[in-house]
Design a protein around this motif. Structure first.
Motif, PDB file in Angstrom:
ATOM      1  N   ALA A 102       6.730   2.616  -1.518  1.00 14.06           N
ATOM      2  CA  ALA A 102       5.822   2.706  -2.662  1.00 14.06           C
ATOM      3  C   ALA A 102       5.007   1.426  -2.799  1.00 14.06           C
ATOM      4  N   GLN A 103       5.648   0.263  -2.586  1.00  7.18           N
ATOM      5  CA  GLN A 103       4.920  -1.005  -2.622  1.00  7.18           C
ATOM      6  C   GLN A 103       3.835  -1.039  -1.549  1.00  7.18           C
ATOM      7  N   LEU A 104       4.197  -0.586  -0.350  1.00  3.84           N
ATOM      8  CA  LEU A 104       3.229  -0.582   0.756  1.00  3.84           C
ATOM      9  C   LEU A 104       2.040   0.308   0.440  1.00  3.84           C
ATOM     10  N   ARG A 105       2.291   1.518  -0.056  1.00  2.60           N
ATOM     11  CA  ARG A 105       1.195   2.433  -0.393  1.00  2.60           C
ATOM     12  C   ARG A 105       0.274   1.807  -1.446  1.00  2.60           C
ATOM     13  N   ALA A 106       0.866   1.149  -2.444  1.00  3.04           N
ATOM     14  CA  ALA A 106       0.059   0.528  -3.501  1.00  3.04           C
ATOM     15  C   ALA A 106      -0.795  -0.609  -2.945  1.00  3.04           C
ATOM     16  N   LEU A 107      -0.220  -1.406  -2.050  1.00  7.46           N
ATOM     17  CA  LEU A 107      -0.977  -2.515  -1.452  1.00  7.46           C
ATOM     18  C   LEU A 107      -2.157  -1.998  -0.642  1.00  7.46           C
ATOM     19  N   LEU A 108      -1.922  -0.956   0.150  1.00  8.76           N
ATOM     20  CA  LEU A 108      -2.995  -0.421   0.995  1.00  8.76           C
ATOM     21  C   LEU A 108      -4.069   0.270   0.158  1.00  8.76           C
ATOM     22  N   ALA A 109      -3.655   0.920  -0.916  1.00  8.53           N
ATOM     23  CA  ALA A 109      -4.637   1.549  -1.800  1.00  8.53           C
ATOM     24  C   ALA A 109      -5.520   0.493  -2.451  1.00  8.53           C
TER      25      ALA A 109
END
Length: 200
Positions: A102-109
């Protein structure tokens, strides 16, 4: 999903031969590791203390995502074994459904579509590791010798990690303290990904 609790130390060159002998008992295993770390061109993962890598461990491939945990000694870690002998493609969906994912998805978004994931640096390491029981804890000792690579630049790597597999964190600290006293180890909280980011 796991929480990684570990201590990492640099090794004075003069102390390395004795440390090798202490780690490389009959129970120890030697494993070659070759990892490629990815980030955006804007280094969004590194700035958030997040690391995404694809690593060959002997004959196997493992994709790993690490992200900030509760404290300096703890990080979120999610490992996914990837089948096949050839290098697989990186797939961030392998980490979906986990806090680190979830952290990774938020960073990439937040980075936006013009910030794709690209290989930024790599590591080539020979790991000598074994399990050790001490004070009611099970601890993995891992002696890593090799290098960090970023383009034409390289940095020698020689470190030992004490990772808590099971049991009380106080036992991990006590065990590491004895090894520090015996081998003059120097605490270093920088991960391989942080060293690679600095080199890159």
């Amino acid at each position: 999903m796991a929480t990684e609790t570990e201590l990492k130390f640099r090794i004075p060159p003069a102390r390395l031969p004795a440390l090798r002998r202490a780690v490389a008992t009959a129970a120890a295993q030697v494993l070659p590791l070759a990892a490629a770390y990815v980030d955006t061109p804007g280094e969004h993962l590194a700035r958030a203390r997040c690391a995404l890598r694809l690593r060959r461990e002997g004959d196997a491939w493992v994709q790993t995502l690490k992200a900030e945990g509760a404290g300096t000694l703890q990080r979120l870690e999610h490992n996914v074994a990837v089948a096949g002998a050839d290098r697989p493609a990186l797939d961030i969906a392998r980490h979906d459904g986990t806090p680190a994912g979830a952290q990774l998805r938020a960073l990439l978004a937040a980075a936006g579509p013009d910030q794709p994931l690209v290989e930024r640096y790599a590591t080539r390491v020979q790991r000598t590791h074994r399990l050790l029981r001490s004070g009611g804890a099970l601890v993995e000792l891992a002696l890593d010798e090799g290098e960090v690579l970023a383009g034409e630049r390289s940095l020698g790597l020689c470190e030992i990690e004490f990772e808590l597999v099971d049991g009380p964190p106080a036992a991990l600290l006590a065990l590491a303290g004895r090894w520090v006293a015996r081998h003059a180890l120097v605490l270093d909280t920088r991960s391989k990904s942080e060293l690679g980011h600095t080199l890159a």
